[in-house]
Design a protein around this motif. Structure first.
Motif, mmCIF file in Angstrom:
data_model
loop_
_atom_site.group_PDB
_atom_site.id
_atom_site.type_symbol
_atom_site.label_atom_id
_atom_site.label_comp_id
_atom_site.label_asym_id
_atom_site.label_seq_id
_atom_site.Cartn_x
_atom_site.Cartn_y
_atom_site.Cartn_z
ATOM 1 N N GLN A 331 -3.772 -46.453 -26.550
ATOM 2 C CA GLN A 331 -2.820 -45.352 -26.649
ATOM 3 C C GLN A 331 -1.600 -45.601 -25.778
ATOM 4 O OE1 GLN A 331 -3.326 -42.604 -28.828
ATOM 5 N NE2 GLN A 331 -4.885 -44.057 -29.489
ATOM 6 N N ARG A 332 -1.824 -46.120 -24.593
ATOM 7 C CA ARG A 332 -0.689 -46.415 -23.714
ATOM 8 C C ARG A 332 0.178 -47.521 -24.302
ATOM 9 N NH1 ARG A 332 -3.946 -46.819 -17.990
ATOM 10 N NH2 ARG A 332 -4.356 -44.584 -17.677
ATOM 11 N N GLY A 333 -0.488 -48.563 -24.809
ATOM 12 C CA GLY A 333 0.274 -49.675 -25.366
ATOM 13 C C GLY A 333 1.085 -49.297 -26.583
ATOM 14 N N ALA A 334 0.644 -48.256 -27.295
ATOM 15 C CA ALA A 334 1.362 -47.820 -28.495
ATOM 16 C C ALA A 334 2.628 -47.034 -28.163
ATOM 17 C CB ALA A 334 0.441 -46.972 -29.372
ATOM 18 N N ASP A 335 2.759 -46.579 -26.916
ATOM 19 C CA ASP A 335 3.956 -45.838 -26.515
ATOM 20 C C ASP A 335 5.098 -46.831 -26.281
ATOM 21 O OD1 ASP A 335 4.931 -43.057 -25.178
ATOM 22 O OD2 ASP A 335 5.720 -44.770 -24.050
ATOM 23 N N PRO A 336 6.200 -46.702 -27.023
ATOM 24 C CA PRO A 336 7.275 -47.704 -26.937
ATOM 25 C C PRO A 336 7.851 -47.876 -25.534
ATOM 26 C CG PRO A 336 7.568 -46.299 -28.871
ATOM 27 C CD PRO A 336 6.481 -45.676 -28.039
ATOM 28 N N GLU A 337 8.033 -46.775 -24.796
ATOM 29 C CA GLU A 337 8.640 -46.890 -23.469
ATOM 30 C C GLU A 337 7.692 -47.547 -22.483
ATOM 31 O OE1 GLU A 337 11.334 -44.286 -20.326
ATOM 32 O OE2 GLU A 337 10.276 -43.266 -21.954
ATOM 33 N N ILE A 338 6.413 -47.164 -22.534
ATOM 34 C CA ILE A 338 5.427 -47.823 -21.671
ATOM 35 C C ILE A 338 5.345 -49.305 -22.015
ATOM 36 C CG2 ILE A 338 2.958 -47.978 -21.144
ATOM 37 C CD1 ILE A 338 2.786 -44.960 -21.405
ATOM 38 N N SER A 339 5.400 -49.606 -23.295
ATOM 39 C CA SER A 339 5.287 -50.992 -23.747
ATOM 40 C C SER A 339 6.442 -51.847 -23.248
ATOM 41 C CB SER A 339 5.219 -51.038 -25.273
ATOM 42 O OG SER A 339 5.059 -52.364 -25.731
ATOM 43 N N ARG A 340 7.666 -51.366 -23.412
ATOM 44 C CA ARG A 340 8.801 -52.214 -23.041
ATOM 45 C C ARG A 340 8.952 -52.351 -21.533
ATOM 46 N NH1 ARG A 340 14.499 -49.325 -23.718
ATOM 47 N NH2 ARG A 340 14.041 -47.216 -22.965
ATOM 48 N N LEU A 341 8.527 -51.335 -20.765
ATOM 49 C CA LEU A 341 8.575 -51.464 -19.309
ATOM 50 C C LEU A 341 7.387 -52.252 -18.770
ATOM 51 C CD1 LEU A 341 9.742 -47.906 -18.139
ATOM 52 C CD2 LEU A 341 11.125 -49.960 -18.545
ATOM 53 N N SER A 370 -2.049 -67.102 -17.369
ATOM 54 C CA SER A 370 -3.379 -66.659 -16.951
ATOM 55 C C SER A 370 -3.279 -65.248 -16.374
ATOM 56 C CB SER A 370 -3.954 -67.616 -15.900
ATOM 57 O OG SER A 370 -5.245 -67.201 -15.494
ATOM 58 N N GLY A 371 -3.958 -64.304 -17.039
ATOM 59 C CA GLY A 371 -3.850 -62.915 -16.606
ATOM 60 C C GLY A 371 -5.157 -62.160 -16.682
ATOM 61 N N HIS A 372 -5.070 -60.930 -17.132
ATOM 62 C CA HIS A 372 -6.182 -59.986 -17.059
ATOM 63 C C HIS A 372 -6.373 -59.285 -18.405
ATOM 64 C CE1 HIS A 372 -5.742 -60.256 -12.592
ATOM 65 N NE2 HIS A 372 -4.470 -60.424 -12.924
ATOM 66 N N ASP A 373 -7.401 -58.437 -18.470
ATOM 67 C CA ASP A 373 -7.548 -57.595 -19.654
ATOM 68 C C ASP A 373 -6.331 -56.682 -19.791
ATOM 69 O OD1 ASP A 373 -8.166 -56.047 -17.413
ATOM 70 O OD2 ASP A 373 -10.277 -55.862 -17.931
ATOM 71 N N SER A 374 -5.768 -56.269 -18.658
ATOM 72 C CA SER A 374 -4.584 -55.411 -18.671
ATOM 73 C C SER A 374 -3.342 -56.162 -19.137
ATOM 74 C CB SER A 374 -4.336 -54.823 -17.277
ATOM 75 O OG SER A 374 -4.145 -55.851 -16.319
ATOM 76 N N THR A 375 -3.433 -57.481 -19.247
ATOM 77 C CA THR A 375 -2.374 -58.284 -19.848
ATOM 78 C C THR A 375 -2.582 -58.365 -21.359
ATOM 79 O OG1 THR A 375 -2.375 -59.674 -17.847
ATOM 80 C CG2 THR A 375 -1.167 -60.497 -19.761
ATOM 81 N N LEU A 376 -3.810 -58.673 -21.757
ATOM 82 C CA LEU A 376 -4.081 -58.914 -23.169
ATOM 83 C C LEU A 376 -3.983 -57.661 -24.022
ATOM 84 C CD1 LEU A 376 -7.003 -61.508 -23.375
ATOM 85 C CD2 LEU A 376 -4.576 -61.848 -23.770
ATOM 86 N N MET A 377 -4.492 -56.529 -23.526
ATOM 87 C CA MET A 377 -4.513 -55.340 -24.376
ATOM 88 C C MET A 377 -3.117 -54.875 -24.783
ATOM 89 S SD MET A 377 -7.849 -53.129 -23.145
ATOM 90 C CE MET A 377 -7.691 -53.393 -21.387
ATOM 91 N N PRO A 378 -2.190 -54.671 -23.849
ATOM 92 C CA PRO A 378 -0.849 -54.269 -24.301
ATOM 93 C C PRO A 378 -0.146 -55.339 -25.114
ATOM 94 C CG PRO A 378 -0.864 -54.661 -21.928
ATOM 95 C CD PRO A 378 -2.282 -54.681 -22.383
ATOM 96 N N LEU A 379 -0.446 -56.615 -24.852
ATOM 97 C CA LEU A 379 0.129 -57.692 -25.659
ATOM 98 C C LEU A 379 -0.367 -57.602 -27.093
ATOM 99 C CD1 LEU A 379 1.730 -60.320 -25.998
ATOM 100 C CD2 LEU A 379 -0.308 -61.563 -25.209
ATOM 101 N N LEU A 380 -1.677 -57.410 -27.265
ATOM 102 C CA LEU A 380 -2.240 -57.288 -28.605
ATOM 103 C C LEU A 380 -1.694 -56.067 -29.332
ATOM 104 C CD1 LEU A 380 -5.928 -58.269 -27.775
ATOM 105 C CD2 LEU A 380 -4.424 -59.509 -29.343
ATOM 106 N N VAL A 381 -1.554 -54.951 -28.608
ATOM 107 C CA VAL A 381 -0.991 -53.752 -29.235
ATOM 108 C C VAL A 381 0.437 -54.034 -29.709
ATOM 109 C CG1 VAL A 381 -0.290 -51.362 -28.894
ATOM 110 C CG2 VAL A 381 -2.438 -52.159 -27.917
ATOM 111 N N ALA A 382 1.234 -54.655 -28.859
ATOM 112 C CA ALA A 382 2.619 -54.958 -29.217
ATOM 113 C C ALA A 382 2.698 -55.882 -30.430
ATOM 114 C CB ALA A 382 3.338 -55.588 -28.028
#
Length: 473
Positions: A331-341, A370-382
């Motif tokens: 849900q967070r990753g789907a928000d355009p402003e959260i995503s771009r920031l 090399s990152g985290h789950d918090s890297t991959l999830m918003p990347l996949l959403v984007a």
């Protein structure tokens, strides 16, 4: 740009024509090589122990899939790999009424590599900051032995690296079999968050991709090829998917979004199950529980064969709350402003690299993040490829930049854990034009006034975790 690139390619067509046709033929053959997901999981699990859904340590076997173009005209120009670290010890010392014990601390310490092992891993894969050798990393919020890469995690990344070698060195002949001693930067560019677990994860990926015996030696000094791992201080980093330290505005946006969400009934039930399970018998009411911490510690226990945190924390209860956590991130990753920031700076970095290569300005053949789950999830959403599931340890996204000689254009192919993915609303997992890829990602890329937009609008936005938790796993 494209015209310059075509002129350069024309001048050496006779010398490279045969190599290009062979590479194109390999791409066509590989595209027809399909392995079912179930079979791939079973093959990946052989000799590796039990494979659990969610946080599996079974590396995917599938190398390539999806539909190939009718013509065999694709030439690989660059590949970007963004991966999560491997299996680690827990981050959390307390969940509800449950706490880590001295016996558990001793157990977790026994799962970690020795200092000598860490030093040996880093001989050819250099971390200039020395974070890979620190019992407690610069960015770590917990003390040793918590939050560190285990030997199991190192093996996961070594396996992933060897499979990347199988694909990009052996099958596609894209990377050289031996890493040159004097020009390794033209082959590999490596970036990591500054955590011991992420740096040691990519170190092991590199040991699988280019083992010691495949490192070229300097003819004058005899020194073998080394790879330098770049990292930024946490306050300046964007590779964790959106730090609230570097961008306090993200805290406000996430808090606001979390409060506005209508949580599905199944997730409300999952939360209640966890609160009951983590409350000590005889307590007058269920305790407050961090759902993401309950999930991460439970999965660490399951990965190492330890008992659950309580009798009520069954696999189904853990799975339910893990799915809730994944839903929140989606849900967070789907928000355009959260995503771009948040993930926008990484998207801009990747896109900029593709522009340099497609425009004839050069760039490393493989870029590894090399990152985290918090890297991959918003990347996949984007990318439009998120499956609402928490990424397993050692998960990775590969974005391949291809040149279509017949169509005289560049394309992008996406792969997630060995499966081809449909990028940005595409109806098939076939490569999509680079121009369309960039056009669709543009609203999510880093804005020019990113720093100004990241300034908090409330005095209490101090960069700490907001209403919904932000834990770098």
């Amino acid at each position: 740009g494209e015209a310059t690139y075509r002129r350069r390619r024309h001048t050496d067509t006779r010398n490279r024509g045969t190599m290009r046709r062979e590479a194109s033929f390999v791409l066509l053959v590989l595209a027809a090589w399909a392995v079912t997901d179930g079979k791939g999981a079973k093959e990946g699990s052989k000799g590796a122990g039990k494979c659990d859904v969610g946080y599996s340590h079974c590396s995917p076997r599938r190398l390539l899939g999806g539909d190939a173009p009718a013509e065999s005209s694709l030439v690989l120009r660059q590949v970007v790999v963004v991966h999560r670290h491997g299996d680690r010890t827990p981050l959390s010392l307390k969940v509800g009424d449950w706490e880590q014990s001295p016996e558990l601390e001793e157990f977790w310490a026994s799962r970690l590599p020795s200092q000598d092992t860490l030093a040996r891993w880093g001989e050819l894969n250099v971390d200039p900051t020395g974070t890979n050798l620190k019992p407690r990393g610069e960015s770590s919020s917990t003390s040793w032995p918590y939050g560190h890469l285990t030997m199991l995690g190192a093996d996961q990344l070594r396996t992933l690296g060897s499979r990347l070698r199988e694909r990009y060195v052996g099958l596609l002949s894209f990377l050289p079999p031996s890493l040159p001693a004097k020009d390794s930067a033209s082959i590999l560019q490596v970036r990591s968050t500054r955590y011991p677990r992420t740096i040691n994860s990519v170190v092991n990926l590199l040991l699988g991709l280019y083992p010691a015996d495949s490192r070229g030696a300097d003819p004058e000094t005899g020194a073998r090829a080394t790879v330098h791992i770049h990292s930024e201080a946490k306050a300046d980093d964007y590779l964790d998917g959106g730090s609230e330290d570097s961008c306090p505005r993200l805290k406000e946006l996430r808090e606001s979004l979390d409060k506005s969400l209508s949580v599905p009934r199944r997730f409300l039930d999952a939360q209640a199950n966890v609160r009951r399970a983590m409350t000590r018998e005889g307590s007058p009411s269920p305790v407050n529980v961090s759902y993401i911490r309950a999930s991460e510690v439970s999965i660490c226990h399951a990965s190492h064969g330890l008992p659950p945190l309580s009798a009520g924390m069954s696999p189904s209860v853990v799975g339910g709350v893990t799915d809730f956590n994944a839903w929140i991130y989606g849900q967070r990753g789907a928000d355009p402003e959260i995503s771009r920031l948040g993930i926008g700076p990484l998207l801009s970095d990747i896109s900029g690299g593709f522009d340099a290569v497609s425009g004839g300005r050069g760039g490393a053949k493989m870029r590894v993040f090399s990152g985290h789950d918090s890297t991959l999830m918003p990347l996949l959403v984007a990318l439009g490829a998120y499956d609402d599931k928490w990424p397993p340890y050692a998960s990775y996204v590969a974005l391949e930049l291809l040149y279509d000689e017949r169509g005289d254009r560049h394309l992008v192919r996406g792969i997630y854990n060995g499966q081809p993915v449909k990028l940005l609303g595409s109806s098939t997992p076939s490569p999509m034009p680079l121009t369309l890829f960039k056009e669709k990602l543009l609203p999510r890329m880093k804005p020019a006034d990113w720093a100004a937009l990241c300034i908090a609008q409330r005095e209490d936005a101090d960069g700490k975790c907001g209403g919904g938790e932000v834990v770098v796993n």
